[in-house]
Write an enzyme that holds these catalytic residues in place. Structure first.
Site, PDB file in Angstrom:
ATOM      1  N   ARG A  72       0.994  -1.276  -0.100  1.00  0.00           N
ATOM      2  CA  ARG A  72      -0.097   0.040  -0.063  1.00  0.00           C
ATOM      3  C   ARG A  72       0.970   1.393   0.129  1.00  0.00           C
ATOM      4  O   ARG A  72       0.636   2.192  -0.556  1.00  0.00           O
ATOM      5  CB  ARG A  72      -0.888   0.116   1.319  1.00  0.00           C
ATOM      6  N   GLN A 108     -10.591  10.661   6.241  1.00  0.00           N
ATOM      7  CA  GLN A 108     -10.325   9.358   6.392  1.00  0.00           C
ATOM      8  C   GLN A 108      -9.488   8.682   5.740  1.00  0.00           C
ATOM      9  O   GLN A 108      -9.235   7.293   5.601  1.00  0.00           O
ATOM     10  CB  GLN A 108     -11.752   8.414   5.989  1.00  0.00           C
ATOM     11  N   HIS A 128      -7.915   8.239  10.149  1.00  0.00           N
ATOM     12  CA  HIS A 128      -7.465   6.672  10.450  1.00  0.00           C
ATOM     13  C   HIS A 128      -5.890   6.472  10.355  1.00  0.00           C
ATOM     14  O   HIS A 128      -5.707   5.306   9.840  1.00  0.00           O
ATOM     15  CB  HIS A 128      -8.183   6.001   9.283  1.00  0.00           C
ATOM     16  N   CYS A 209      13.620   1.361  21.307  1.00  0.00           N
ATOM     17  CA  CYS A 209      14.073   0.358  22.308  1.00  0.00           C
ATOM     18  C   CYS A 209      14.688  -0.903  21.710  1.00  0.00           C
ATOM     19  O   CYS A 209      15.250  -1.621  22.346  1.00  0.00           O
ATOM     20  CB  CYS A 209      12.617   0.024  22.883  1.00  0.00           C
TER      21      CYS A 209
END
Ligand SMILES: [Zn+2]
Ligand SMILES: [Zn+2]
Length: 322
Positions: A72, A108, A128, A209
């Site tokens: 995507r 959105q 979103h 981390c």
């Protein structure tokens, strides 16, 4: 009202509006050739949304989910913002430059096309999230990042991501253009099972981390929308100065939470302008003096409707020539 009278009446309202809310849906991405799950029959290469876009799917099969989001990202990068993205960015800049006026764009869409069209970030809410954002999944680590430069993030994703170009889609209400496909005619892509040899060890890891797996910064099925983002829209709607114009673009405006925003603004007297390929209730809207409906591809109708504010040269030169 004739369509010319409609347009002029909308433009008078636009020029006088003190506070404008823009709500953008998937139809605007479709105009740039990017389809959503819904438009693709809820599938990607034989995998359902449940296998690709839920927290459970990510726990069970992070490789598949990352390959999907990597695809995507790639497709979004290959797509170009359309004229409506540029027109909205210019509208936001022009309105925000006037001290007496305010504007907020709520989208959105997760494809980053607003951002690439120069949409001011401070005036934008990505409800979103974005496929270019990610965050650490380690419980105590709150690392969040955004990477729009590297298409693939890791060598394994570079190797395994299917390179799918954006697909220009003609809507059902328009005659199909040459080479364009209609979304409803897309055939299901079957049997393209993905192979993940050696992928597990090379998914995106947290730079802070150094142990946590990164996950895409989008809202998945079963997850709630970001409260921080929702609060920004809420504050905009509930402030003393009321919204007097809502532009609903590339969506019917009948899905939550967009519908709730439209209704709240309407209750406070706001006018509503719809820009979408399909308009429900067109007959009753044409009789409603507080609503306008512009049916068609928003990439064509919106820049024209906004012209009294944004002019004709609303696109950065670098994009106009490309
Ligand atoms: Zn069709
Ligand atoms: Zn971390």
């Amino acid at each position: 009202m004739s369509s010319q009278e409609q347009l002029e009446s909308f433009q008078r309202c636009l020029q006088g509006a003190r506070k404008i809310l823009c709500i953008v849906g998937a139809g605007l991405s479709a105009s740039s050739g990017l389809t959503t799950f819904q438009a693709a029959n809820g599938e990607w290469r034989g995998h359902s949304a449940l296998e690709l876009a839920t927290p459970e799917a990510f726990r069970e099969n992070p490789e598949l989910v990352w390959v999907f989001y990597s695809a995507r990202r790639y497709t979004a990068m290959k797509a170009r913002p359309n004229d409506a993205h540029f027109a909205l960015a210019e509208l936001c800049r022009r309105v925000a430059a006037d001290e007496r006026r305010e504007i907020l764009l709520v989208t959105q869409n997760v494809d980053g096309l607003h951002w690439r069209a120069g949409q001011p970030e401070a005036l934008t809410v990505e409800l979103h999230g974005s496929v270019f954002d990610y965050r650490c999944t380690e419980f105590l680590c709150n690392y969040k990042g955004r990477n729009v430069r590297d298409h693939f993030l890791t060598a394994a994703l570079r190797k395994h991501t299917p390179r799918e170009p954006p697909q220009p889609v003609a809507s059902c209400c328009q005659p199909a253009k040459k080479r364009a496909r209609c979304a409803c005619e897309d055939t299901r892509e079957n049997g393209l099972a993905l192979q993940f040899g050696g992928l597990e060890g090379d998914l995106p890891r947290c730079p802070r981390c150094r142990v946590g797996l990164l996950r895409p910064g989008v809202v998945w099925c079963g997850e709630s929308l970001s409260l921080v983002q929702m609060d920004r829209v809420d504050a905009f709607l509930s402030a003393k100065q009321k919204v007097d114009l809502v532009l609903v673009i590339g969506t019917s405006g009948r899905v939550w939470p967009a519908m709730g925003y439209v209704e709240r603004a309407q209750l406070c007297g706001s006018r509503i302008a719809l820009f979408n390929t399909e308009i429900e209730d067109a007959a009753s809207i044409s009789k409603n003096k507080k609503m306008w409906a512009f049916q068609g591809n928003a990439a064509e109708t919106l820049p024209h409707a906004l012209e009294p504010v944004i002019g004709r040269h609303y696109k950065p030169r670098s994009w106009s020539q490309a």
